[in-house]
Design a protein around this motif. Structure first.
Motif, mmCIF file in Angstrom:
data_model
loop_
_atom_site.group_PDB
_atom_site.id
_atom_site.type_symbol
_atom_site.label_atom_id
_atom_site.label_comp_id
_atom_site.label_asym_id
_atom_site.label_seq_id
_atom_site.Cartn_x
_atom_site.Cartn_y
_atom_site.Cartn_z
ATOM 1 N N SER A 1 23.862 -41.944 30.084
ATOM 2 C CA SER A 1 22.651 -42.444 29.444
ATOM 3 C C SER A 1 21.442 -42.225 30.341
ATOM 4 O O SER A 1 21.524 -42.286 31.569
ATOM 5 C CB SER A 1 22.794 -43.937 29.128
ATOM 6 O OG SER A 1 21.583 -44.461 28.645
ATOM 7 N N THR A 2 20.311 -41.955 29.718
ATOM 8 C CA THR A 2 19.047 -41.847 30.428
ATOM 9 C C THR A 2 18.024 -42.742 29.739
ATOM 10 O O THR A 2 18.283 -43.288 28.669
ATOM 11 C CB THR A 2 18.537 -40.401 30.432
ATOM 12 O OG1 THR A 2 18.364 -39.969 29.071
ATOM 13 C CG2 THR A 2 19.510 -39.470 31.150
ATOM 14 N N LYS A 3 16.849 -42.884 30.350
ATOM 15 C CA LYS A 3 15.776 -43.660 29.742
ATOM 16 C C LYS A 3 14.650 -42.729 29.315
ATOM 17 O O LYS A 3 14.302 -41.782 30.029
ATOM 18 C CB LYS A 3 15.254 -44.714 30.714
ATOM 19 C CG LYS A 3 16.183 -45.906 30.892
ATOM 20 C CD LYS A 3 15.528 -47.014 31.700
ATOM 21 C CE LYS A 3 16.423 -48.252 31.765
ATOM 22 N NZ LYS A 3 15.789 -49.355 32.526
ATOM 23 N N ASP A 4 14.097 -43.017 28.134
ATOM 24 C CA ASP A 4 12.997 -42.198 27.642
ATOM 25 C C ASP A 4 11.670 -42.645 28.253
ATOM 26 O O ASP A 4 11.638 -43.523 29.138
ATOM 27 C CB ASP A 4 12.946 -42.222 26.110
ATOM 28 C CG ASP A 4 12.684 -43.615 25.547
ATOM 29 O OD1 ASP A 4 12.225 -44.499 26.300
ATOM 30 O OD2 ASP A 4 12.942 -43.836 24.346
ATOM 31 N N SER A 5 10.584 -42.084 27.764
ATOM 32 C CA SER A 5 9.273 -42.373 28.341
ATOM 33 C C SER A 5 8.850 -43.826 28.144
ATOM 34 O O SER A 5 7.972 -44.329 28.868
ATOM 35 C CB SER A 5 8.215 -41.454 27.708
ATOM 36 O OG SER A 5 8.190 -41.627 26.289
ATOM 37 N N ASN A 6 9.481 -44.500 27.200
ATOM 38 C CA ASN A 6 9.179 -45.915 26.966
ATOM 39 C C ASN A 6 10.116 -46.844 27.726
ATOM 40 O O ASN A 6 10.076 -48.058 27.532
ATOM 41 C CB ASN A 6 9.250 -46.221 25.474
ATOM 42 C CG ASN A 6 8.195 -45.485 24.681
ATOM 43 O OD1 ASN A 6 7.044 -45.403 25.110
ATOM 44 N ND2 ASN A 6 8.584 -44.931 23.534
ATOM 45 N N GLY A 7 10.965 -46.248 28.586
ATOM 46 C CA GLY A 7 11.899 -47.062 29.352
ATOM 47 C C GLY A 7 13.091 -47.536 28.558
ATOM 48 O O GLY A 7 13.769 -48.495 28.968
ATOM 49 N N LYS A 8 13.413 -46.870 27.432
ATOM 50 C CA LYS A 8 14.530 -47.264 26.582
ATOM 51 C C LYS A 8 15.738 -46.388 26.862
ATOM 52 O O LYS A 8 15.614 -45.162 27.007
ATOM 53 C CB LYS A 8 14.152 -47.154 25.099
ATOM 54 C CG LYS A 8 13.046 -48.094 24.661
ATOM 55 C CD LYS A 8 13.507 -49.541 24.703
ATOM 56 C CE LYS A 8 12.454 -50.474 24.127
ATOM 57 N NZ LYS A 8 12.885 -51.894 24.203
ATOM 58 N N PHE A 9 16.919 -47.026 26.906
ATOM 59 C CA PHE A 9 18.161 -46.281 27.083
ATOM 60 C C PHE A 9 18.395 -45.377 25.881
ATOM 61 O O PHE A 9 18.236 -45.781 24.724
ATOM 62 C CB PHE A 9 19.352 -47.225 27.217
ATOM 63 C CG PHE A 9 19.464 -47.891 28.554
ATOM 64 C CD1 PHE A 9 19.702 -47.148 29.705
ATOM 65 C CD2 PHE A 9 19.339 -49.275 28.669
ATOM 66 C CE1 PHE A 9 19.821 -47.763 30.937
ATOM 67 C CE2 PHE A 9 19.442 -49.895 29.907
ATOM 68 C CZ PHE A 9 19.680 -49.151 31.045
ATOM 69 N N THR A 10 18.789 -44.129 26.190
ATOM 70 C CA THR A 10 19.190 -43.197 25.139
ATOM 71 C C THR A 10 20.486 -42.509 25.558
ATOM 72 O O THR A 10 20.810 -42.445 26.744
ATOM 73 C CB THR A 10 18.116 -42.125 24.875
ATOM 74 O OG1 THR A 10 17.933 -41.334 26.054
ATOM 75 C CG2 THR A 10 16.788 -42.752 24.473
ATOM 76 N N GLY B 1 20.113 -38.209 23.105
ATOM 77 C CA GLY B 1 18.869 -38.210 22.362
ATOM 78 C C GLY B 1 18.686 -39.368 21.402
ATOM 79 O O GLY B 1 17.618 -39.494 20.783
ATOM 80 N N LYS B 2 19.686 -40.244 21.282
ATOM 81 C CA LYS B 2 19.590 -41.370 20.351
ATOM 82 C C LYS B 2 19.375 -42.667 21.121
ATOM 83 O O LYS B 2 20.005 -42.890 22.158
ATOM 84 C CB LYS B 2 20.869 -41.484 19.513
ATOM 85 C CG LYS B 2 21.144 -40.275 18.630
ATOM 86 C CD LYS B 2 22.458 -40.486 17.862
ATOM 87 C CE LYS B 2 22.789 -39.284 16.981
ATOM 88 N NZ LYS B 2 24.079 -39.490 16.270
ATOM 89 N N PRO B 3 18.502 -43.542 20.616
ATOM 90 C CA PRO B 3 18.325 -44.848 21.291
ATOM 91 C C PRO B 3 19.597 -45.679 21.190
ATOM 92 O O PRO B 3 20.308 -45.634 20.172
ATOM 93 C CB PRO B 3 17.176 -45.482 20.515
ATOM 94 C CG PRO B 3 17.183 -44.822 19.180
ATOM 95 C CD PRO B 3 17.654 -43.409 19.416
ATOM 96 N N ILE B 4 19.885 -46.418 22.240
ATOM 97 C CA ILE B 4 21.068 -47.292 22.253
ATOM 98 C C ILE B 4 20.622 -48.664 21.755
ATOM 99 O O ILE B 4 19.819 -49.344 22.395
ATOM 100 C CB ILE B 4 21.677 -47.373 23.656
ATOM 101 C CG1 ILE B 4 22.174 -45.981 24.072
ATOM 102 C CG2 ILE B 4 22.822 -48.379 23.689
ATOM 103 C CD1 ILE B 4 22.706 -45.915 25.475
#
Length: 816
Positions: free
Chosen positions: A180-189, A192-195
């Motif tokens: 998992s990585t975090k997107d530009s909004n600091g959300k786990f993805t 490519g899908k938000p968790i």
């Protein structure tokens, strides 16, 4: 209200003479049985402020829910009110650990689940949400449980605390490991899908909702996308407890659990909260669902539940191991327990303030009495009156059903509200034989057990079974509310039922409920037989033993909660997939869970009874034992009840169901003033005044020298119901941790009446005050493990008459 019958003291599992009431008592208890009140009305008041005013002005007699916390100080000064404190709800989380879905579930990872222990601020919940009326907890027992001193060393070693940085590090590392990585909004993805975390929040009241919103906010701060859904227990039963976890209809549920009964030995709590076999973990042991499984904790808790130990030490070690695994697995977590202020009118006397249930208990309602009034209806406010199915198999799982139904159907035993020991209610223990964990008794050749494969009663004639315990019981028979006598065949049918409905004899066995079986089937091997005698008594043989002899008699109890004919009719309805006993089975089949109080279900039972009459139907367990006339009379009597009352709730308790009106928010019970009912009015008045521990002085030196002996003392006594102070008889558990919160010493001192008694005369009160001076010695080997700096000494003091702990903490300065 589950039909487990034998070993009833473990599993639910579903707590006399002198009362002083100021003013004129208008009631005559001559020739009365059961409770003082002729009627008890349970009335829905979902607004606690309105309920407070109704009790204050005399429209309500008592309110079985916490009053608004900001009104507590006002209530204490109100002459129209009495205020009681009880253990309230345990606020926690149930997590969905399923990993069998196409959608990634973060809580399938153990480290993420466990990290929530450090993310959620328990003190914030207590101070800001509960307004100080509670305590932080990390386990299901809490500091008022008699088991607290047994599990405390485990809690201390895990070092659970509020440490959000530590929690975030654990969770970030676990998410990184799965890609998992975090997107530009600091959300786990992930890919490519938000968790997303789906959280179901109980919103039955403001406190539950506030707790859920706080947890959701903290989860969102971590970087998860949170979807909040609100609902009551009915919704939770469907989405959380009644659905397949693999479908991920939910990830997290903010549970608020009613505190368990106050019992001296409580293996049921660690079992219910953590062990999959008990059926209360995700999957509910339904074979069509994904299941959370843990064979280790199952094995430990089954040993605890079934007393598979040889000593107190071994038993407590099993409890500690099970508790440690349950906390570490973190499928169910605990954060705070509330202490709820309940109120009653000052005109109500005789309420019994149980150490766990408070005044909201069966004995309290039986013993409640109004002063200076000719209105003999007790009006009880509750925030809800109906939230789940009323049935005696896998229903009655909510507080509202349990408190009402306890007055309708008696249990064979009850738990003493202050000692936590079992006492007889409808079973009298004539004889008990139980000597040691290896000392067996021969099972009678005439004893029987139901064989669900052959559909016959089998005797012990050619088996030569043995058992650890034999209990001879004289049942306290009476009439059912329908007017026919409770008899041997009602007991026999309740004995048959668990064998039939928890044993899967073939793949399409119609008399099998998996949710019920998960709880009951493991107990069947311990039941060695029952032998009915011509004089009305019966012997039960059980493979259970306990080092505490007070616990043993309840293991063999047998008692029916409804007439056998009602059970037989519901069996036929369930077999034909018209209704279901359990919520998970009902959800799978798309049918209703049986509720005996609902008119539509009662009508179905009525129609089934008519078919049984036309068929001249005799159930298999009664064939060859009863006449057709007897059977038809039973069917017709229950038919008459349902026709007259509009419900199929037929009990043998002190009250019967007069009116069930969920739309109007009222359930009315009327006293069963039948000459056969054996429990007289006022029988439980002896429990009005609880015993109490009186600690006069704790003498603990401030400094403790590492590697040197250390002594301290406690002066205390025990108050009886008359207020007299007697010598201390009980135990002192003492636990010492060092400056790093490492456990250094955990030991126990037990005193009997002959030790350390210092009698002194109290000239002010002109009474003999007997106190005990308890001297505790730590040897040099024990203190040598300390490190320089502040240490903590925790004392957990319990008496034999009342094992509710009194806790004292002292700071010691350890120095070389």
């Amino acid at each position: 209200m589950t039909k487990i019958l034998i070993i009833v003291s473990f599993l639910l599992i579903i707590g006399m003479m002198f009362i002083f009431f100021p003013g004129k008592n208008v009631y005559s208890i001559e020739n009365k049985s059961g409770g003082f009140s002729d009627h008890i009305k349970f009335i829905r008041f979902s607004n606690e402020n309105v309920a407070y005013q109704q009790v204050s002005n005399g429209q309500l007699d008592v309110y079985f829910f916490q009053i608004p916390l900001q009104l507590v100080e006002t209530a204490k000064k109100n002459p129209n009110l009495k205020i009681y404190e009880k253990e309230g709800l345990s606020y926690g989380l149930l997590l969905n650990p399923s990993n069998s879905s196409n959608n990634f579930n973060p809580f399938s990872i153990k480290d993420i689940r466990f990290a929530l222990n450090f993310l959620i601020d328990r003190n914030f919940i207590v101070n800001n949400i509960l307004k100080g009326f509670g305590e932080p907890i990390a386990e299901p027992y809490g500091s008022t449980s008699p088991e607290y001193h047994n599990i405390l060393p485990v809690i201390d070693q895990l070092k659970i605390r509020y440490d959000p940085n530590f929690a975030k590090e654990m969770i970030n590392n676990a998410m990184l490991n799965v890609g998992s990585t975090k997107d530009s909004n600091g959300k786990f993805t992930l890919e490519g899908k938000p968790i997303t975390i789906k959280i179901l929040i109980r919103n039955d009241d403001l406190l539950r909702k506030s707790f859920g919103d706080y947890v959701a906010s903290e989860i969102e701060k971590l970087g998860f996308t949170v979807m909040k859904e609100y609902g009551d227990l009915t919704k939770a039963n469907r989405i959380v407890y009644g659905s397949d976890p693999a479908q991920l209809e939910w990830n997290m549920y903010t549970e608020s659990l009613i505190s368990n009964s106050f019992v001296r030995y409580n293996p049921g709590t660690v079992t219910q909260m953590y062990a999959p076999w008990f059926g209360s973990m995700p999957g509910s042991q339904n074979p069509l669902f994904w299941q959370y499984s843990n064979s280790t904790i199952d094995g430990l808790t089954q040993k605890l539940i079934f007393n598979n130990f040889t000593s107190e030490q071994e038993r407590n070690e099993l409890l500690q191991k099970a508790e440690a695994i349950g906390i570490e697995e973190a499928v169910r977590l605990f954060f705070a327990r509330s202490y709820d202020p309940y109120i009653s009118s000052s005109k109500i006397g005789g309420l019994i303030n149980d150490y766990s249930a408070g005044i909201a208990n069966k004995l309290s309602l039986l013993n409640a009495i109004k002063n200076g009034s000719d209105n003999n209806t007790l009006n009880v406010g509750m925030i809800q009156i109906f939230q789940g199915a009323w049935n005696n198999v896998k229903g009655c799982s909510d507080f509202y059903c349990r408190i009402i139904y306890s007055l309708i159907a008696d249990s064979p035993t009850f738990s003493n509200p202050y000692t936590g020991d079992p006492e007889p209610m409808r079973n009298v223990w004539t004889s008990v034989i139980s000597n040691g964990f290896n000392d067996k008794v021969n099972v009678s050749k005439n004893s029987i057990r139901w064989n669900p494969y052959g559909q016959i009663w089998e005797t012990n004639e050619h088996v030569n079974n043995t058992a650890l315990t034999k209990v001879t019981i004289t049942p306290q028979y009476s009439n059912w509310h329908s007017g026919v006598p409770v008899d041997k065949y009602d007991i026999l049918y309740s004995y048959y039922f668990p064998y039939e409905w928890s044993t899967k004899t073939e793949n399409n066995d119609l008399t099998y409920d998996s949710e019920y079986a998960s709880l009951v089937f493991p107990t069947l091997s311990l039941i060695k037989g029952v032998d009915f005698h011509d004089n009305g008594t019966f012997d039960t043989y059980v493979d259970l033993w306990h080092y505490d002899k007070k616990q043993v008699p309840s293991y063999g109890t047998l008692w029916p909660t409804e007439p056998w004919d009602i059970t037989a009719a519901t069996e036929r309805l369930v077999m034909n997939n018209k209704l279901s006993y359990s919520k998970s089975d009902a959800n799978i089949k798309g049918i209703d869970q049986l509720s005996l109080n609902l008119p539509v279900h009662s009508e179905m039972i009525k129609e089934e009874l008519i078919r049984m009459i036309n068929e001249k139907y005799i159930p298999n367990p009664l064939k060859g034992m009863v006449t057709l006339d007897y059977v038809l009379n039973r069917y017709n009597t229950s038919l008459e009840w349902i026709t007259k009352h509009g419900n199929a709730v037929i009990g043998n308790g002190p009250y019967y169901l007069e009116e069930f009106n969920p739309a109007g928010g009222v359930v009315t019970l009327s006293a069963f003033r039948d000459g056969t009912y054996p429990i007289e009015v006022g029988s439980y008045s002896k429990f009005v005044n609880p015993p109490g521990l009186d600690i006069r002085k704790i003498n603990v030196p401030k400094f403790i020298q590492i590697g040197k002996p250390f002594d301290f003392s406690i002066e205390m006594g025990v108050k009886n119901s008359s207020g007299e102070l007697n010598p201390f008889i009980g135990s002192v558990n003492y636990i010492v941790t060092d400056r790093n919160d490492n456990l250094v010493i955990a030991d126990k001192l037990t005193l009997n009446a002959s030790k350390d008694v210092d009698n002194s005369f109290d000239s002010v009160n002109s009474s003999l005050t007997q106190t005990s001076l308890v001297n505790i010695h730590l040897n040099s080997t024990q203190t040598s493990e300390l490190v320089p700096g502040p240490s903590k000494l925790k004392l957990i003091i319990t008496t034999f008459d009342s094992p509710k702990p009194m806790i004292s903490e002292n700071t010691l300065i350890a120095r070389p």
